[in-house]
Enzyme design. Structure first.
Site, mmCIF file in Angstrom:
data_model
loop_
_atom_site.group_PDB
_atom_site.id
_atom_site.type_symbol
_atom_site.label_atom_id
_atom_site.label_comp_id
_atom_site.label_asym_id
_atom_site.label_seq_id
_atom_site.Cartn_x
_atom_site.Cartn_y
_atom_site.Cartn_z
ATOM 1 N N HIS A 1 74.005 57.286 48.016
ATOM 2 C CA HIS A 1 73.395 55.947 48.039
ATOM 3 C C HIS A 1 71.898 56.052 47.734
ATOM 4 C CE1 HIS A 1 72.663 51.783 49.729
ATOM 5 N NE2 HIS A 1 71.456 52.325 49.851
ATOM 6 N N GLU A 2 71.232 56.934 48.445
ATOM 7 C CA GLU A 2 69.777 57.057 48.272
ATOM 8 C C GLU A 2 69.425 57.557 46.873
ATOM 9 O OE1 GLU A 2 67.659 55.800 50.283
ATOM 10 O OE2 GLU A 2 69.254 55.242 51.663
ATOM 11 N N HIS B 1 69.478 54.940 44.176
ATOM 12 C CA HIS B 1 68.285 54.092 44.037
ATOM 13 C C HIS B 1 67.345 54.666 42.973
ATOM 14 C CE1 HIS B 1 68.861 50.952 46.924
ATOM 15 N NE2 HIS B 1 69.089 51.797 47.919
ATOM 16 N N GLU C 1 70.808 47.206 46.087
ATOM 17 C CA GLU C 1 71.491 47.784 47.249
ATOM 18 C C GLU C 1 72.974 48.003 46.961
ATOM 19 O OE1 GLU C 1 71.174 49.087 50.260
ATOM 20 O OE2 GLU C 1 69.122 49.193 49.562
ATOM 21 N N HIS D 1 70.494 43.870 52.455
ATOM 22 C CA HIS D 1 71.621 44.677 52.914
ATOM 23 C C HIS D 1 72.775 43.800 53.401
ATOM 24 C CE1 HIS D 1 68.178 47.434 53.366
ATOM 25 N NE2 HIS D 1 69.031 48.336 52.950
#
Ligand SMILES: [Zn+2]
Length: 340
Positions: A155-156, A159, A190, A261
């Site tokens: 996920h990170e 980004h 997100e 989120h």
């Protein structure tokens, strides 16, 4: 450091931190958003071979970055589980992008990826700072760390992929000197991270759409606190996530100006619906459509824009009126973004 590559996201949003009684950790997260990590060592010289490499550092409970280099690319496992997990999970994520989409690292140009583990004292978050990955250990009781969660790492790192793919960044705004994600574009940013987090996990586990659990962040919380951070299948279902999960699953739950989120649950579920309608392995068709769509999004893209872009991309990849295009359109209709 380029301003467009500064930290905008962390693994646990404010709502989840408040739920576990660690709301004060939000302040440290906010501080990181505005800090410049100019003291990160320049690793370009170390990677003169032109191949992307991983570098794992140990911040040893301090807030210094990057810390001591403990495991560079190709080095053997060390005695620290968190360092090895960060090394492995960054590697799996980069392998996914390379093997599935032919993408050479996060920037598409073979950039090196460094990660610092044991950052801060019991810091209950993980993030891409704009330059590197940073992992706190959590409090060890309610939040059990992040390095072991492949999808949190993915996920990170996604980004960073999105930052490189969308010129000017997707949904990034500046508030009081800090960069933040806002609006529908921020929720899309997100959501893209959640979608590829789930895909990396499914790819690694060789799961089809039926075998996948569609959860992100399983194992971050202690079991009595919650099971996962988000569900793409049933956004906001706190039996699958944590008490107080307020993610929306369709436009009836959309909050104008709300937490990115929370609103991200809508495009998350659209992806889930498209992928499951198509069946098989989600990264092959639905994932390809989403991946090719990201660079076509404008910095202030709306959900409707994303629906049109993914539908057009499906047509370009698989044909006009193909089952892929129908599945994508039907998914956006089901979540109320496109008219039924
Ligand atoms: Zn995020």
């Amino acid at each position: 450091m380029s301003a467009r590559l500064r930290c905008v996201c962390c693994a646990l949003p404010r709502r989840a931190l408040e739920h576990v009684g660690l709301g004060h950790h939000h302040a440290a997260t906010e501080r990181l958003r505005s800090e410049r990590h100019a003291h990160t060592v320049d690793l370009r010289a170390a990677a003169a071979n032109g191949k992307r490499e991983r570098f794992v550092f140990d911040a040893a409970g301090t807030e210094a970055l990057p810390g001591t280099l403990v495991r560079p690319e190709g080095a053997r496992a060390v005695g620290d589980a968190a360092a090895n997990q960060a090394y492995e999970n960054v590697g799996i994520t980069l392998d996914f992008y390379a093997k599935v989409f032919g993408r050479d690292s996060l920037d598409g140009a073979g950039m090196d990826v460094s990660a610092s583990v044991h950052w801060g004292e019991g810091f209950a978050n993980a993030m891409w700072t704009g330059k590197q990955m940073l992992f706190g250990d959590g409090d060890g009781v309610r939040v059990r760390g992040f390095t072991h969660c492949l999808d949190i790492v993915a996920h990170e790192l996604t980004h960073a992929v999105t930052q490189h793919a969308v010129r000017g960044g997707l949904g990034i705004v500046k508030r009081k000197g800090k960069l933040d994600l806002a609006g529908e574009a921020g929720a899309l940013n997100e959501s893209i991270s959640d979608v590829f987090a789930s895909l990396v996990k499914q790819w690694h586990r060789k799961q089809d759409v039926k075998q996948a659990d569609w959860l992100v962040g399983e194992g971050v919380f202690a079991p009595e606190i919650g099971r996962a951070v988000r569900s793409l299948k049933q956004p906001g279902d706190d039996r699958l996530t944590y008490g107080g999960d307020d993610q929306a699953g369709d436009m009836r739950g959309f909050v104008p100006g709300g937490d990115v989120h929370a609103n991200s649950g809508i495009p998350n579920r659209a992806f889930y619906l498209a992928a499951t309608a198509l069946g098989g392995r989600a990264w092959e068709h639905a994932g390809r459509i989403w991946y090719d769509s990201v660079p076509r999004l404008k910095p202030k893209a709306t959900f409707v824009d994303a629906a049109h872009v993914t539908s057009e991309t499906a047509a370009r990849l698989f044909g006009i009126a193909s089952r892929e295009q129908h599945a994508v359109q039907a998914a956006w209709q089901k979540v109320g973004v496109l008219p039924a």
